[in-house]
Design a protein around this motif. Structure first.
Motif, mmCIF file in Angstrom:
data_model
loop_
_atom_site.group_PDB
_atom_site.id
_atom_site.type_symbol
_atom_site.label_atom_id
_atom_site.label_comp_id
_atom_site.label_asym_id
_atom_site.label_seq_id
_atom_site.Cartn_x
_atom_site.Cartn_y
_atom_site.Cartn_z
ATOM 1 N N UNK A 85 -0.082 1.030 4.294
ATOM 2 C CA UNK A 85 0.577 0.926 4.504
ATOM 3 C C UNK A 85 0.840 0.719 5.800
ATOM 4 N N UNK A 86 1.059 -0.510 6.834
ATOM 5 C CA UNK A 86 1.584 0.154 8.428
ATOM 6 C C UNK A 86 3.512 0.642 8.518
ATOM 7 N N UNK A 87 3.828 0.481 7.428
ATOM 8 C CA UNK A 87 4.775 0.626 8.088
ATOM 9 C C UNK A 87 5.122 2.180 7.165
ATOM 10 N N UNK A 88 6.197 2.706 7.354
ATOM 11 C CA UNK A 88 6.420 4.756 6.284
ATOM 12 C C UNK A 88 8.522 3.837 5.793
ATOM 13 N N UNK A 89 8.366 4.401 4.013
ATOM 14 C CA UNK A 89 9.245 3.748 4.157
ATOM 15 C C UNK A 89 9.832 2.752 3.581
ATOM 16 N N UNK A 90 10.548 2.389 2.444
ATOM 17 C CA UNK A 90 11.024 1.314 2.099
ATOM 18 C C UNK A 90 11.760 0.338 2.762
ATOM 19 N N UNK A 91 12.178 -0.350 2.551
ATOM 20 C CA UNK A 91 13.341 -1.052 3.542
ATOM 21 C C UNK A 91 12.803 -1.805 4.615
ATOM 22 N N UNK A 92 13.369 -1.897 5.760
ATOM 23 C CA UNK A 92 13.319 -2.503 6.628
ATOM 24 C C UNK A 92 12.073 -2.106 7.451
ATOM 25 N N UNK A 93 10.865 -3.069 8.251
ATOM 26 C CA UNK A 93 9.800 -3.231 8.575
ATOM 27 C C UNK A 93 9.636 -2.396 10.185
ATOM 28 N N UNK A 94 10.220 -3.143 10.763
ATOM 29 C CA UNK A 94 11.167 -2.775 11.660
ATOM 30 C C UNK A 94 11.065 -0.921 12.343
ATOM 31 N N UNK A 95 11.683 -0.387 11.317
ATOM 32 C CA UNK A 95 12.317 0.614 11.657
ATOM 33 C C UNK A 95 11.044 1.231 10.951
ATOM 34 N N UNK A 96 10.819 1.263 9.919
ATOM 35 C CA UNK A 96 9.003 1.178 9.502
ATOM 36 C C UNK A 96 7.978 1.596 10.018
ATOM 37 N N UNK A 97 7.918 0.529 10.498
ATOM 38 C CA UNK A 97 6.534 0.800 12.066
ATOM 39 C C UNK A 97 7.067 2.016 12.874
ATOM 40 N N UNK A 98 8.114 1.567 13.202
ATOM 41 C CA UNK A 98 8.782 3.078 14.135
ATOM 42 C C UNK A 98 8.108 4.042 13.724
ATOM 43 N N UNK A 99 8.753 4.236 12.523
ATOM 44 C CA UNK A 99 8.808 5.818 11.403
ATOM 45 C C UNK A 99 7.117 5.739 10.977
ATOM 46 N N UNK A 100 6.672 4.545 11.282
ATOM 47 C CA UNK A 100 4.659 5.112 10.342
ATOM 48 C C UNK A 100 3.951 5.647 12.030
ATOM 49 N N UNK A 101 4.587 5.010 13.659
ATOM 50 C CA UNK A 101 4.300 5.094 14.409
ATOM 51 C C UNK A 101 4.165 6.663 14.731
ATOM 52 N N UNK A 102 5.647 7.113 14.834
ATOM 53 C CA UNK A 102 5.824 8.303 15.124
ATOM 54 C C UNK A 102 4.956 9.563 14.129
ATOM 55 N N UNK A 103 5.047 8.943 12.875
ATOM 56 C CA UNK A 103 4.685 9.820 11.848
ATOM 57 C C UNK A 103 2.881 10.751 12.370
ATOM 58 N N UNK A 104 2.360 9.682 13.335
ATOM 59 C CA UNK A 104 0.756 9.640 13.712
ATOM 60 C C UNK A 104 1.469 10.051 14.925
ATOM 61 N N UNK A 105 1.608 10.155 15.972
ATOM 62 C CA UNK A 105 2.279 10.590 17.354
ATOM 63 C C UNK A 105 2.624 12.156 17.049
ATOM 64 N N UNK A 106 2.802 12.397 16.017
ATOM 65 C CA UNK A 106 4.262 14.065 15.708
ATOM 66 C C UNK A 106 2.556 14.413 14.913
ATOM 67 N N UNK A 107 2.459 14.115 13.724
ATOM 68 C CA UNK A 107 0.553 14.902 13.362
ATOM 69 C C UNK A 107 -0.244 14.891 14.430
ATOM 70 N N UNK A 108 -0.552 14.659 15.223
ATOM 71 C CA UNK A 108 -1.725 14.650 16.224
ATOM 72 C C UNK A 108 -0.926 15.637 17.048
ATOM 73 N N UNK A 109 0.535 15.909 17.248
ATOM 74 C CA UNK A 109 0.690 17.394 18.009
ATOM 75 C C UNK A 109 0.982 18.401 17.721
#
Length: 187
Positions: A85-109
């Motif tokens: 999915x392009x979202x992380x976690x279940x629930x609101x898609x807006x926060x889910x998108x932000x969380x998924x992007x944050x996951x990959x941004x932090x992972x890449x560091x």
């Protein structure tokens, strides 16, 4: 992490000792070595190769600079992610998108990176032109992570021509990940 050592004007055995100390002190993403003697440079290159480094030698008036990269050691060879999915976690898609992007941004560091990431369903949208996570995924790919994007999913969403990171994959790739990796993490 990047580290520098200077072996200019010292004997070969001392140069090799400094290199071993630098390599055992902590893990480095890269190592820069200043050397003035060709004999030292040759021996250091051989020792670095034995540690799995890929090296580039730059010539200068005062000698050589060896740039050694340890990117292959950063890859967690037995760990892969499957992203559905392009979202992380279940629930609101807006926060889910932000969380998924944050996951990959932090992972890449992080210095370590997974062996592969398979993107399917709406997660394929993370790998196309203009995606918020694109720079982070490109950084992971540069560290050695194989990025695989479901071709059927790209076709379904009409975005195959916008793929900007990774390669197009199939169900065979996904099954291969499940069969060959010791640890598969589903996001």
């Amino acid at each position: 992490m990047h580290n520098k050592i200077d072996v200019r004007g010292i004997q070969l055995d001392q140069a090799l000792t400094l290199l071993e100390q630098a390599l055992t002190a902590e893990k480095h993403a890269s190592l820069e070595i200043q050397s003035s003697e060709q004999e030292n440079t040759t021996a250091l290159l051989k020792a670095l190769a034995e540690h799995g480094a890929s090296c580039e030698v730059l010539q200068a008036e005062e000698g050589q600079t060896i740039i050694a990269s340890f990117a292959a050691e950063q890859v967690m060879k037995q760990k892969s992610y499957v992203v559905g999915s392009d979202t992380l976690g279940k629930g609101d898609d807006v926060i889910g998108h932000k969380l998924m992007n944050a996951f990959f941004n932090v992972s890449s560091d992080y210095e370590q990176a997974p062996a592969s990431i398979f993107f399917m369903n709406t997660a394929a949208k993370l790998c196309v032109e203009g995606a918020d996570a694109l720079a982070a995924l490109q950084k992971l790919e540069e560290k050695g992570t194989e990025i695989i994007v479901c071709g059927t999913c790209l076709d379904f969403f009409g975005i195959k021509d916008k793929l900007a990171v990774g390669r197009i994959g199939t169900m065979h790739d996904l099954i291969g990940i499940y069969h060959n990796q010791k640890e598969v993490i589903s996001l």
